[in-house]
Design an enzyme around this catalytic site. Structure first.
Site, PDB file in Angstrom:
ATOM      1  N   LYS A 133       1.511   2.626  -5.459  1.00 16.41           N
ATOM      2  CA  LYS A 133       0.499   2.531  -4.410  1.00 16.41           C
ATOM      3  C   LYS A 133      -0.203   3.872  -4.176  1.00 16.41           C
ATOM      4  O   LYS A 133      -1.378   3.903  -3.783  1.00 16.41           O
ATOM      5  CB  LYS A 133       1.129   2.008  -3.119  1.00 16.41           C
ATOM      6  CG  LYS A 133       1.534   0.543  -3.197  1.00 16.41           C
ATOM      7  CD  LYS A 133       0.347  -0.363  -3.534  1.00 16.41           C
ATOM      8  CE  LYS A 133       0.695  -1.837  -3.456  1.00 16.41           C
ATOM      9  NZ  LYS A 133      -0.484  -2.708  -3.703  1.00 16.41           N
TER      10      LYS A 133
ATOM     11  N   SER B 229      -3.409  -1.241  -0.488  1.00 18.39           N
ATOM     12  CA  SER B 229      -2.415  -0.225  -0.801  1.00 18.39           C
ATOM     13  C   SER B 229      -1.164  -0.477   0.051  1.00 18.39           C
ATOM     14  O   SER B 229      -0.754  -1.623   0.251  1.00 18.39           O
ATOM     15  CB  SER B 229      -3.004   1.170  -0.559  1.00 18.39           C
ATOM     16  OG  SER B 229      -2.070   2.163  -0.888  1.00 18.39           O
ATOM     17  N   SER B 230      -0.556   0.572   0.556  1.00 19.07           N
ATOM     18  CA  SER B 230       0.687   0.444   1.322  1.00 19.07           C
ATOM     19  C   SER B 230       0.927   1.728   2.093  1.00 19.07           C
ATOM     20  O   SER B 230       0.467   2.809   1.702  1.00 19.07           O
ATOM     21  CB  SER B 230       1.862   0.173   0.381  1.00 19.07           C
ATOM     22  OG  SER B 230       3.097   0.269   1.053  1.00 19.07           O
TER      23      SER B 230
ATOM     24  N   THR C 198       5.382 -10.938   5.224  1.00 18.19           N
ATOM     25  CA  THR C 198       4.974 -11.764   4.087  1.00 18.19           C
ATOM     26  C   THR C 198       6.195 -12.106   3.256  1.00 18.19           C
ATOM     27  O   THR C 198       7.249 -11.459   3.367  1.00 18.19           O
ATOM     28  CB  THR C 198       3.969 -11.020   3.191  1.00 18.19           C
ATOM     29  OG1 THR C 198       4.639  -9.890   2.583  1.00 18.19           O
ATOM     30  CG2 THR C 198       2.773 -10.527   3.991  1.00 18.19           C
TER      31      THR C 198
ATOM     32  N   TYR D 137       7.615   1.570  -6.292  1.00 14.07           N
ATOM     33  CA  TYR D 137       6.545   0.891  -5.567  1.00 14.07           C
ATOM     34  C   TYR D 137       5.618   1.889  -4.881  1.00 14.07           C
ATOM     35  O   TYR D 137       4.389   1.783  -4.982  1.00 14.07           O
ATOM     36  CB  TYR D 137       7.153  -0.064  -4.540  1.00 14.07           C
ATOM     37  CG  TYR D 137       6.131  -0.828  -3.738  1.00 14.07           C
ATOM     38  CD1 TYR D 137       5.371  -1.839  -4.332  1.00 14.07           C
ATOM     39  CD2 TYR D 137       5.925  -0.559  -2.393  1.00 14.07           C
ATOM     40  CE1 TYR D 137       4.436  -2.551  -3.592  1.00 14.07           C
ATOM     41  CE2 TYR D 137       4.986  -1.256  -1.651  1.00 14.07           C
ATOM     42  CZ  TYR D 137       4.244  -2.256  -2.252  1.00 14.07           C
ATOM     43  OH  TYR D 137       3.314  -2.949  -1.522  1.00 14.07           O
TER      44      TYR D 137
ATOM     45  N   ASP E 170      -4.342 -12.953 -15.006  1.00 17.53           N
ATOM     46  CA  ASP E 170      -3.435 -11.825 -14.903  1.00 17.53           C
ATOM     47  C   ASP E 170      -4.288 -10.582 -14.696  1.00 17.53           C
ATOM     48  O   ASP E 170      -5.094 -10.222 -15.560  1.00 17.53           O
ATOM     49  CB  ASP E 170      -2.611 -11.721 -16.188  1.00 17.53           C
ATOM     50  CG  ASP E 170      -1.746 -10.480 -16.267  1.00 17.53           C
ATOM     51  OD1 ASP E 170      -1.761  -9.662 -15.334  1.00 17.53           O
ATOM     52  OD2 ASP E 170      -1.045 -10.324 -17.287  1.00 17.53           O
TER      53      ASP E 170
ATOM     54  N   ILE F 101      -0.903 -11.503   2.482  1.00 18.94           N
ATOM     55  CA  ILE F 101      -2.111 -10.868   3.010  1.00 18.94           C
ATOM     56  C   ILE F 101      -3.342 -11.369   2.278  1.00 18.94           C
ATOM     57  O   ILE F 101      -4.387 -11.627   2.894  1.00 18.94           O
ATOM     58  CB  ILE F 101      -1.985  -9.335   2.906  1.00 18.94           C
ATOM     59  CG1 ILE F 101      -0.925  -8.833   3.894  1.00 18.94           C
ATOM     60  CG2 ILE F 101      -3.328  -8.659   3.180  1.00 18.94           C
ATOM     61  CD1 ILE F 101      -0.586  -7.359   3.746  1.00 18.94           C
TER      62      ILE F 101
END
Length: 245
Positions: A157, A139-140, A188, A153, A63, A17
């Site tokens: 998020k 985000s997710s 992805t 995960y 980083d 993305i």
């Protein structure tokens, strides 16, 4: 650089993305500073594609969880282009595993990039983005889904969402908007890695549109959010998931 040219930093811009966001903003005339952590070849290829299409981009390694490296990233953007108008924080990693089995070192790893990294990048963005600018965190949809194996995960998020909403209130008086874009299952490399065809098909079927998202679709929403048409959209988590949640 012309007076009208706007400048964007996109973290995690070498793949997925983030890569589509770099190309989309460059196509809209932004000078783009593409940040990458380890994907140097892919970052250089993306920059080359942008330049070949008539755009302006440079790649900078950093980083996102290292505050000194991120400060240097922002220094480079200001030194190269004179200022920063947009920051899109797309850098992120995913780990999966049931809570009974997950190695806590993996939990620390995902939190370091997704939570600390978001905070570090947003902190620099809050200090340096020019008035009238925009900050967007990727985000997710996973915090809404309660999917087994996604606790680490999804929690990371959810933290991204919280940081986004609070920062929007802190920066509103400077006319800087802060929003989050929350993709669903998107085709992805990060999403597809380690999944068999049956798993991918099942997750695609979670949407009534019966497909995975395209990274370019998330990039289109980012392009809208940084446009003048979206100045009254602030402090929101916007889902790009085909009604999968």
């Amino acid at each position: 650089m012309t007076v009208s040219q706007r400048v964007a930093i996109v973290t995690g811009g070498a793949q997925g993305i983030g890569r589509q966001i770099v190309k989309r903003l460059a196509a809209d005339g932004y000078a783009v500073v593409l940040n990458f952590a380890t994907s140097k070849v892919e970052a250089e290829q993306t920059v080359a594609e942008v330049v070949a299409a008539g755009g302006d981009a440079v790649a900078v390694q950093a980083d996102v969880a290292d505050e000194f490296a991120v400060a240097r990233l922002f220094d480079t953007a200001e030194r190269t282009y004179g200022g920063i108008d947009v920051v899109v924080n797309s850098a992120g990693i995913a780990v999966h595993g049931r809570m009974t089995d997950l190695d806590l070192a993996e939990l620390d790893r995902v939190y370091r990039t997704n939570v600390r990294g978001t905070f570090v990048v947003d902190q620099q963005a809050a200090r340096r983005v020019r008035s009238g600018g925009t900050i967007i965190n990727i985000s997710s949809t996973t915090p809404k889904l309660s999917m087994p194996g996604y606790a680490a995960y999804a929690a990371s998020k959810a933290a991204v969402d919280a940081v986004t909403l609070i920062l929007a209130r802190e920066l509103g008086e400077r006319d800087i908007t802060v929003n989050a874009v929350a993709p669903g299952a998107t085709a992805t490399a990060l999403f597809l890695r380690g999944k068999d065809e049956e798993t991918i098909a099942r997750m695609a079927a979670a949407s009534p549109m019966n497909r995975l998202g395209d990274p370019a679709e998330a990039a289109e929403l980012v392009a809208f959010l940084v446009s003048p048409a979206a100045r009254w959209i602030n402090g929101q988590v916007l889902y790009v998931n085909g009604a999968a949640a």
